[in-house]
Design a protein around this motif. Structure first.
Motif, PDB file in Angstrom:
ATOM      1  N   MET A  27      -5.900  -4.010  -2.442  1.00 14.20           N
ATOM      2  CA  MET A  27      -5.607  -2.716  -2.988  1.00 14.20           C
ATOM      3  C   MET A  27      -6.682  -2.185  -3.565  1.00 14.20           C
ATOM      4  O   MET A  27      -7.047  -0.962  -3.675  1.00 14.20           O
ATOM      5  CB  MET A  27      -4.332  -2.899  -3.527  1.00 14.20           C
ATOM      6  N   SER A  28      -7.256  -3.144  -4.520  1.00 13.75           N
ATOM      7  CA  SER A  28      -8.671  -2.638  -5.467  1.00 13.75           C
ATOM      8  C   SER A  28      -9.658  -2.114  -4.600  1.00 13.75           C
ATOM      9  O   SER A  28     -10.407  -1.209  -5.041  1.00 13.75           O
ATOM     10  CB  SER A  28      -8.779  -3.666  -6.396  1.00 13.75           C
ATOM     11  N   PHE A  29     -10.055  -2.839  -3.437  1.00 11.42           N
ATOM     12  CA  PHE A  29     -11.013  -2.566  -2.546  1.00 11.42           C
ATOM     13  C   PHE A  29     -10.729  -1.344  -1.804  1.00 11.42           C
ATOM     14  O   PHE A  29     -11.789  -0.548  -1.709  1.00 11.42           O
ATOM     15  CB  PHE A  29     -10.955  -3.745  -1.409  1.00 11.42           C
ATOM     16  N   LEU A  30      -9.484  -0.933  -1.672  1.00  8.98           N
ATOM     17  CA  LEU A  30      -9.335   0.481  -1.007  1.00  8.98           C
ATOM     18  C   LEU A  30      -9.061   1.494  -2.184  1.00  8.98           C
ATOM     19  O   LEU A  30      -9.051   2.689  -1.567  1.00  8.98           O
ATOM     20  CB  LEU A  30      -7.836   0.372  -0.063  1.00  8.98           C
ATOM     21  N   GLY A  31      -9.199   1.263  -3.273  1.00  6.89           N
ATOM     22  CA  GLY A  31      -9.337   2.227  -4.255  1.00  6.89           C
ATOM     23  C   GLY A  31      -7.821   2.586  -4.946  1.00  6.89           C
ATOM     24  O   GLY A  31      -7.807   3.526  -5.557  1.00  6.89           O
ATOM     25  N   ILE A  32      -7.025   1.885  -4.573  1.00  7.60           N
ATOM     26  CA  ILE A  32      -5.756   2.267  -5.049  1.00  7.60           C
ATOM     27  C   ILE A  32      -4.922   1.179  -5.882  1.00  7.60           C
ATOM     28  O   ILE A  32      -3.547   1.000  -6.005  1.00  7.60           O
ATOM     29  CB  ILE A  32      -4.577   2.452  -3.986  1.00  7.60           C
ATOM     30  N   LEU A  58       0.614  -1.143   0.029  1.00 10.47           N
ATOM     31  CA  LEU A  58      -0.096   0.072   0.018  1.00 10.47           C
ATOM     32  C   LEU A  58       0.931   1.036   0.211  1.00 10.47           C
ATOM     33  O   LEU A  58       0.599   2.234  -0.810  1.00 10.47           O
ATOM     34  CB  LEU A  58      -0.991   0.007   1.230  1.00 10.47           C
ATOM     35  N   VAL A  59       1.896   1.284   0.727  1.00 16.28           N
ATOM     36  CA  VAL A  59       3.023   2.401   0.611  1.00 16.28           C
ATOM     37  C   VAL A  59       3.425   2.723  -0.626  1.00 16.28           C
ATOM     38  O   VAL A  59       3.623   3.877  -1.011  1.00 16.28           O
ATOM     39  CB  VAL A  59       4.104   2.043   1.929  1.00 16.28           C
TER      40      VAL A  59
END
Length: 268
Positions: free
Chosen positions: A208-213, A122-123
């Motif tokens: 990551m796709s769930f969080l929009g990134i 994520l970072v």
């Protein structure tokens, strides 16, 4: 003595094979366009026209799951290939030769694995941006240490065995010993790790796709579809159930396959 059957391997292989077949089908054909919107058909219940219903834009959920699963599958395969190839190279060199390079690389791998891979991913993605290639690169680099540690342990164990000493006395080169004699013996341990790594890669990409990134619209992704479906849990629960079920079945198949491979390796 009659060999015991391995139900985990057969059940996991059947589920995984079915999912892979559907994914391959989705690469060449889907019942509907995955991007075409139809306002008159939004949030339709599952039926003969739309097997899993439609989403808030009238898009066929089954078609989008096929595309989203294919996206997750390709990313996971690429991530595992990167992690496995570089992990084997690093782990084999460290385990076979040892010394200061082994100590340094081992400490680096330990430092990376000390943090959850998804958080590091994520970072990295938040810095370099989303997109398929950046996700593959970020996750692939983070998966290298786990494979490297497994291969290193097996090479360190095998390098002092009698057949390796005999090969050295016969003048066989180091690289031939490493990749012709030792590496095949690591497969019983490495193959279950590959299937586990595949599952982790699928979950990481979906998270990551769930969080929009992660994967960005209009490209379908299981994670982004699951995120969208939260808003429609009351009016269209089949949306979340279908996407969540696809993720669960895909993970379940490879998890059972991994367990089956581990049981097979323990019996040998």
């Amino acid at each position: 003595m009659k060999q015991k059957r391995n139900p985990f391997f057969y059940i996991g292989g059947a589920i995984s094979g079915l999912m892979v077949a559907l994914i391959l089908l989705g690469f060449v054909w889907t019942p509907y366009s995955t991007t075409a919107m139809d306002a008159s058909a939004k949030c339709q219940r599952p039926g003969l026209a739309h097997l899993l219903g439609t989403d808030q834009f009238g898009r066929d959920i089954f078609s989008r799951i096929l595309e989203g699963a294919g996206t997750s599958f390709l990313i996971a395969v690429c991530v595992v290939v990167i992690g496995c190839v570089f992990g084997i190279l690093i782990g084999s060199l460290c385990g076979y030769y040892g010394g200061i390079p082994d100590l340094i690389l081992t400490r680096i791998c330990d430092s990376i694995t000390a943090f959850p891979a998804i958080l590091l991913a994520l970072v990295i993605i938040s810095v370099v941006g989303g997109g398929t290639y950046n996700i593959i690169l970020a996750l692939g680099v983070l998966f290298i240490p786990s494979f490297a540690r497994i291969v290193r342990g097996e090479f360190a164990r095998c390098r002092n065995l009698n057949y390796i000493k005999s090969a050295k006395l016969m003048g066989v080169g180091d690289f031939r010993i490493m990749f012709r004699h030792i590496l095949p013996n690591t497969l019983p341990v490495l193959l279950p790790a590959v299937t586990i790594g595949f599952n982790n890669a699928v979950l990481s990409e979906a998270s990551m796709s769930f969080l929009g990134i992660g994967i960005q619209p209009p490209q379908a992704s299981l994670g982004s579809m699951l995120s969208e479906s939260q808003t429609y849990l009351n009016s269209a629960p089949w949306y979340a159930l279908s996407v969540g079920g696809a993720i669960v079945v895909l993970i379940l198949g490879f998890s059972l396959l991994s367990e089956g491979l581990q049981q097979t390796s323990r019996r040998q």
